[in-house]
Scaffold this motif. Structure first.
Motif, PDB file in Angstrom:
ATOM      1  N   LYS B  69       3.530  -2.303   1.087  1.00 57.24           N
ATOM      2  CA  LYS B  69       2.945  -0.968   1.194  1.00 57.24           C
ATOM      3  C   LYS B  69       4.001   0.089   1.493  1.00 57.24           C
ATOM      4  CE  LYS B  69      -0.921   1.465   3.351  1.00 57.24           C
ATOM      5  NZ  LYS B  69      -2.045   1.343   4.325  1.00 57.24           N
ATOM      6  N   SER B  70       4.939  -0.242   2.375  1.00 54.37           N
ATOM      7  CA  SER B  70       5.945   0.735   2.790  1.00 54.37           C
ATOM      8  C   SER B  70       6.865   1.129   1.637  1.00 54.37           C
ATOM      9  CB  SER B  70       6.772   0.189   3.946  1.00 54.37           C
ATOM     10  OG  SER B  70       7.435  -0.996   3.549  1.00 54.37           O
ATOM     11  N   LYS B  71       6.966   0.261   0.661  1.00 52.09           N
ATOM     12  CA  LYS B  71       7.830   0.526  -0.480  1.00 52.09           C
ATOM     13  C   LYS B  71       7.036   0.925  -1.728  1.00 52.09           C
ATOM     14  CE  LYS B  71      11.608  -2.545   0.904  1.00 52.09           C
ATOM     15  NZ  LYS B  71      12.491  -3.678   0.493  1.00 52.09           N
ATOM     16  N   PHE B  72       5.734   0.982  -1.607  1.00 45.30           N
ATOM     17  CA  PHE B  72       4.867   1.291  -2.755  1.00 45.30           C
ATOM     18  C   PHE B  72       5.214   0.374  -3.936  1.00 45.30           C
ATOM     19  CE2 PHE B  72       2.875   5.033  -1.013  1.00 45.30           C
ATOM     20  CZ  PHE B  72       3.808   5.493  -0.098  1.00 45.30           C
ATOM     21  N   SER B  73       5.397  -0.899  -3.625  1.00 52.93           N
ATOM     22  CA  SER B  73       5.820  -1.808  -4.676  1.00 52.93           C
ATOM     23  C   SER B  73       4.878  -2.997  -4.804  1.00 52.93           C
ATOM     24  CB  SER B  73       7.241  -2.313  -4.411  1.00 52.93           C
ATOM     25  OG  SER B  73       7.267  -3.184  -3.296  1.00 52.93           O
TER      26      SER B  73
END
Lengths: 113, 115
Positions: B69-73
């Motif tokens: 989530k933190s990397k939108f990946s």
């Protein structure tokens, strides 16, 4: 094994002719999508319906394309008049909230000469 | 508006090599994430999906993807590819914008596995 079906699978026509593509969504799915896939543009969303009502057709050239759902088991995409630049594979997909998973049909390969 | 980026357009691997295909999306809210595969001349088939829960999702044919989530990946992985994995892979995202289940697809990654 429930599947989305599309007819015809292949269509070759001449410029100016009307083309109608049909899609039968998976029974019970209330959302239907039409996509167009080309080498140059990739996968483009043309239109989609929920409960037979159009929700978004902003991806569709309005002057020549039209999409309808006459009933819950049939979606149609019509091109009139067709042009060579319409040559592409047209996919139909259906889905059912809330999972939002879309299941694709085998596509109609359209060639406009 | 949501968008999806697949940075690798073409990937060539030898059989048994490990695979990782990148997928990044831009959307600030809750998302559902998907990977689809399209074998030559065929339609798109669902490979795996993430809705919630364990961010490591396992799909068919030995594929998995991890949602960070933190990397939108939402990168796709497979420890050992086979020749039959030659296909185009599409990442897709559905953000809850009130617009229903409209997917945004990435441009696809063409994978070729050589013997």
């Amino acid at each position: 094994d429930a599947r989305v079906t599309q007819t015809p699978r292949h269509k070759v026509t001449e410029m100016g002719q009307e083309v109608t593509m049909r899609c039968q969504p998976i029974l019970g799915h209330n959302t239907v999508f039409w996509y167009r896939q080309t080498m140059m543009q990739g996968l483009e969303l043309l239109a989609y319906f929920r409960n037979r009502a159009p929700l978004d057709d902003s991806g569709m050239p309005k002057d020549r394309f039209s999409a309808e759902m006459p009933d819950a088991t049939l979606a149609t995409l019509k091109i009139q008049p067709s042009e060579p630049r319409d040559s592409a594979v047209y996919f139909c997909a259906s889905g059912l909230p809330p999972t939002d998973t879309q299941y694709f049909g085998p596509g109609t390969r359209l060639t406009v000469l | 508006a949501q968008s999806v980026s697949q940075h690798n357009h073409h990937v060539i691997l030898s059989e048994a090599a490990s695979l990782e295909l990148g997928c990044n999306y831009s959307y600030g809210g809750t998302v559902n994430l998907f990977w689809y595969v399209q074998y030559p001349g065929q339609h798109l088939q669902l490979l795996l999906k993430y809705f919630s829960g364990d961010p490591l999702v396992k799909g068919i044919k030995g594929f998995e993807a991890e949602f960070i989530k933190s990397k939108f990946s939402f990168n796709l992985r497979k420890p050992s590819v086979q020749w039959s994995d030659t296909a185009e892979y599409f990442c897709a995202v559905n953000g809850f914008t009130g617009g229903g289940n409209k997917l945004t697809f990435g441009t696809g990654t063409q994978l070729k596995v050589e013997l």
